[in-house]
Motif scaffolding. Structure first.
Motif, PDB file in Angstrom:
ATOM      1  N   LYS A  65       0.255  -1.017  -0.398  1.00 32.17           N
ATOM      2  CA  LYS A  65      -0.072   0.352   0.174  1.00 32.17           C
ATOM      3  C   LYS A  65       0.730   1.045   0.405  1.00 32.17           C
ATOM      4  O   LYS A  65       1.631   1.655   0.671  1.00 32.17           O
ATOM      5  CB  LYS A  65      -0.958  -0.013   0.876  1.00 32.17           C
ATOM      6  CG  LYS A  65      -1.658   0.684   1.150  1.00 32.17           C
ATOM      7  CD  LYS A  65      -2.603   0.888   2.365  1.00 32.17           C
ATOM      8  CE  LYS A  65      -4.242   1.805   2.049  1.00 32.17           C
ATOM      9  NZ  LYS A  65      -5.381   1.376   2.644  1.00 32.17           N
ATOM     10  N   PRO A  67       1.810   5.385   0.218  1.00 30.75           N
ATOM     11  CA  PRO A  67       1.208   6.270   1.364  1.00 30.75           C
ATOM     12  C   PRO A  67       1.027   7.196   1.032  1.00 30.75           C
ATOM     13  O   PRO A  67       1.498   7.828  -0.188  1.00 30.75           O
ATOM     14  CB  PRO A  67       2.562   6.472   1.988  1.00 30.75           C
ATOM     15  CG  PRO A  67       3.827   6.284   1.227  1.00 30.75           C
ATOM     16  CD  PRO A  67       3.677   5.483   0.034  1.00 30.75           C
ATOM     17  N   ILE A 168       1.488   3.099  10.147  1.00 26.16           N
ATOM     18  CA  ILE A 168       3.401   2.421  10.013  1.00 26.16           C
ATOM     19  C   ILE A 168       3.592   2.385   9.212  1.00 26.16           C
ATOM     20  O   ILE A 168       3.194   1.795   8.057  1.00 26.16           O
ATOM     21  CB  ILE A 168       3.076   0.967  11.088  1.00 26.16           C
ATOM     22  CG1 ILE A 168       2.080   1.253  12.241  1.00 26.16           C
ATOM     23  CG2 ILE A 168       4.312   0.600  11.093  1.00 26.16           C
ATOM     24  CD1 ILE A 168       1.963   0.159  12.913  1.00 26.16           C
ATOM     25  N   VAL A 170       6.566   1.241   6.473  1.00 25.17           N
ATOM     26  CA  VAL A 170       7.416   0.403   6.392  1.00 25.17           C
ATOM     27  C   VAL A 170       8.270   0.038   4.941  1.00 25.17           C
ATOM     28  O   VAL A 170       7.765   0.860   4.285  1.00 25.17           O
ATOM     29  CB  VAL A 170       6.484  -1.554   6.376  1.00 25.17           C
ATOM     30  CG1 VAL A 170       5.817  -1.514   7.923  1.00 25.17           C
ATOM     31  CG2 VAL A 170       5.307  -1.011   5.316  1.00 25.17           C
TER      32      VAL A 170
ATOM     33  N   ILE B  40       9.198   2.527   0.371  1.00 25.36           N
ATOM     34  CA  ILE B  40       8.449   3.267   1.696  1.00 25.36           C
ATOM     35  C   ILE B  40       6.505   2.497   1.278  1.00 25.36           C
ATOM     36  O   ILE B  40       6.257   3.518   0.935  1.00 25.36           O
ATOM     37  CB  ILE B  40       8.204   4.227   2.184  1.00 25.36           C
ATOM     38  CG1 ILE B  40      10.102   5.032   2.892  1.00 25.36           C
ATOM     39  CG2 ILE B  40       7.322   4.888   3.682  1.00 25.36           C
ATOM     40  CD1 ILE B  40      10.503   3.837   3.879  1.00 25.36           C
ATOM     41  N   THR B  41       6.272   1.673   2.033  1.00 25.75           N
ATOM     42  CA  THR B  41       4.111   1.865   2.103  1.00 25.75           C
ATOM     43  C   THR B  41       3.912   1.343   3.775  1.00 25.75           C
ATOM     44  O   THR B  41       5.240   1.664   4.375  1.00 25.75           O
ATOM     45  CB  THR B  41       4.658   0.288   1.787  1.00 25.75           C
ATOM     46  OG1 THR B  41       4.969  -0.724   2.205  1.00 25.75           O
ATOM     47  CG2 THR B  41       5.380   0.077  -0.149  1.00 25.75           C
ATOM     48  N   VAL B  42       2.907   1.311   3.746  1.00 27.31           N
ATOM     49  CA  VAL B  42       2.363   1.773   5.039  1.00 27.31           C
ATOM     50  C   VAL B  42       0.824   0.331   5.182  1.00 27.31           C
ATOM     51  O   VAL B  42       1.358  -0.189   4.114  1.00 27.31           O
ATOM     52  CB  VAL B  42       1.572   3.492   5.442  1.00 27.31           C
ATOM     53  CG1 VAL B  42       2.268   4.144   5.165  1.00 27.31           C
ATOM     54  CG2 VAL B  42       0.528   2.835   3.946  1.00 27.31           C
ATOM     55  N   VAL B  43       1.116   0.250   6.720  1.00 32.94           N
ATOM     56  CA  VAL B  43       0.183  -1.042   7.232  1.00 32.94           C
ATOM     57  C   VAL B  43      -0.778  -0.043   7.281  1.00 32.94           C
ATOM     58  O   VAL B  43      -0.707   0.806   8.771  1.00 32.94           O
ATOM     59  CB  VAL B  43       1.504  -1.779   7.890  1.00 32.94           C
ATOM     60  CG1 VAL B  43      -0.159  -2.667   8.886  1.00 32.94           C
ATOM     61  CG2 VAL B  43       2.044  -2.454   7.174  1.00 32.94           C
ATOM     62  N   ASP B  44      -1.521  -0.042   7.273  1.00 33.82           N
ATOM     63  CA  ASP B  44      -3.469  -0.048   7.754  1.00 33.82           C
ATOM     64  C   ASP B  44      -3.672  -0.279   9.222  1.00 33.82           C
ATOM     65  O   ASP B  44      -3.616  -1.885   9.244  1.00 33.82           O
ATOM     66  CB  ASP B  44      -3.918  -0.237   7.185  1.00 33.82           C
ATOM     67  CG  ASP B  44      -4.566   0.699   5.897  1.00 33.82           C
ATOM     68  OD1 ASP B  44      -3.975   2.542   6.529  1.00 33.82           O
ATOM     69  OD2 ASP B  44      -5.573   0.736   5.359  1.00 33.82           O
TER      70      ASP B  44
END
Lengths: 174, 188
Positions: A65, A67, A168, A170, B40-44
């Motif tokens: 996912k 950002p 968060i 990552v 960079i990615t995100v964790v919901d």
């Protein structure tokens, strides 16, 4: 004897090598084009920028996912930052007992004040611009070695300040 | 008859590459500044809120019938609890000794956890939310690894099929529990 005409060695040099010359730049252009393609491939417009340091190493994850542009909250081993402004210090990833509220052990007052200020600012902007909306989203960049104890306090405080949707950050595991 | 030949220019010519080089030299430093080698990615991980949860629960009655929660203890044991219409089902995954280190470090048994998560998902294919209650001492790195393990089916697994509530059509997906919520943030 004629005047105005060079003779001897100087006349020979002038005749053999002209003063202007061309550099062969084709190979240089080739090299630059290859470099350009490589750089374009690794070009990023991501809103999350991580400044590498010993105090902040993001955990690796398989999440894909991307950002979005949200409030930036950094929890490193050295301190807690809201939008790159230091809110409070951490001593090697440990929170000072004095920073935590006496009546509620999960509540960090300084962080709440900083987040509340940001929330007010966002709400003010949203009230002026109908296209924008305060959605309470925050991207948390936290060091991978930090215990959940601190992250829990940070998430709890941000929830009280109106930021209940914590994401968060990552590093993508290849 | 004599063929009249017209005089033509030389067939070879040199392209002026200097302007092109100028452009490239300008672009390269700009791209060098914005180059990234780490994506960079995100964790919901939305935090549950009392009001929001009540509204969500009222709206999604079906979801409220089945709740999956996962607890990770200090000694890396995982306990998954499924509340199916008031009936509790528990699945335990004890921690195991790390294969990479020899200092007797106990880690989460990720393979066993994945197998348990797959079994639960196959039984409840329309549940995507999982409440996560880790122990306070666990580092973020371990939490992310556990969340990764229950997020998606591996590529060699057959996909899970569930029925879309709005259209009534069957949908296949490789997602297991992508909505991980830290359940113990607000008191607990």
């Amino acid at each position: 004897m004629r005047f105005g005409r060079k003779r001897g060695m100087s006349a020979y040099i002038e005749r053999r090598s002209p003063s202007t010359f061309k550099i062969q730049i084709t190979s240089m252009v080739d090299m630059f084009v290859i470099l350009l393609v490589f750089l374009l491939k690794s070009y990023s417009t991501s809103p999350v920028n991580v400044t590498p340091s010993d105090d902040l190493t993001l955990p690796a994850s398989s999440s894909l996912k991307d950002p979005a542009e949200n409030l930036k909250l950094v929890v490193s081993k050295a301190g807690i930052f809201v939008e790159d402004e230091k809110v409070l210090d951490l001593k090697d990833g440990r929170l000072d007992v004095a920073e935590v509220d006496a009546s509620d052990t999960q509540f960090i007052r300084k962080l709440y004040e900083a987040l509340d200020q940001q929330a007010k600012k966002s709400r003010d902007i949203a009230s002026q611009n109908s296209e924008l909306e305060f959605d309470g989203k925050v991207i948390m960049q936290a060091d991978r070695s930090l215990p959940y104890e601190i992250l829990r306090k940070v998430m709890y405080t941000s929830m009280l300040a109106g930021y209940s949707d914590v994401k968060i950050a990552v590093m993508l595991k290849e | 008859m004599r063929i009249q030949r017209t005089r033509t220019d030389d067939s070879t010519f040199e392209l002026n590459l200097a302007p092109m080089l100028d452009i490239i030299v300008s672009i390269v430093p700009m791209l060098l500044l914005s180059v990234v080698f780490v994506r960079i990615t995100v964790v919901d991980t939305p935090v549950p809120q009392a009001v929001e949860q009540a509204v969500a629960a009222a709206n999604e009655k079906n979801k409220d019938l089945v709740q999956v929660s996962m607890m990770v203890t200090k000694d890396r044991a995982v306990k998954i609890t499924v509340v199916d219409r008031g009936q509790n089902k528990e699945f335990d995954v004890p921690g195991k000794l790390s294969a990479t280190t020899t200092d007797g470090k106990v880690v989460v048994d990720l393979d066993a956890l994945y197998q348990k998560a797959v079994a639960i998902k196959r039984e409840y294919p329309d549940v995507f939310r999982m409440e996560f209650n880790p122990d306070e001492s666990l580092p973020l790195e371990d939490l992310v690894v556990v969340m990764d393990q229950v997020r998606k089916l591996k590529s060699n697994e057959t996909k899970v099929q569930f029925t879309d509530v709005t259209s009534g059509k069957p949908i296949e997906t490789d997602l297991m529990f992508p909505d991980v919520v830290f359940g113990n943030v607000a008191g607990g």
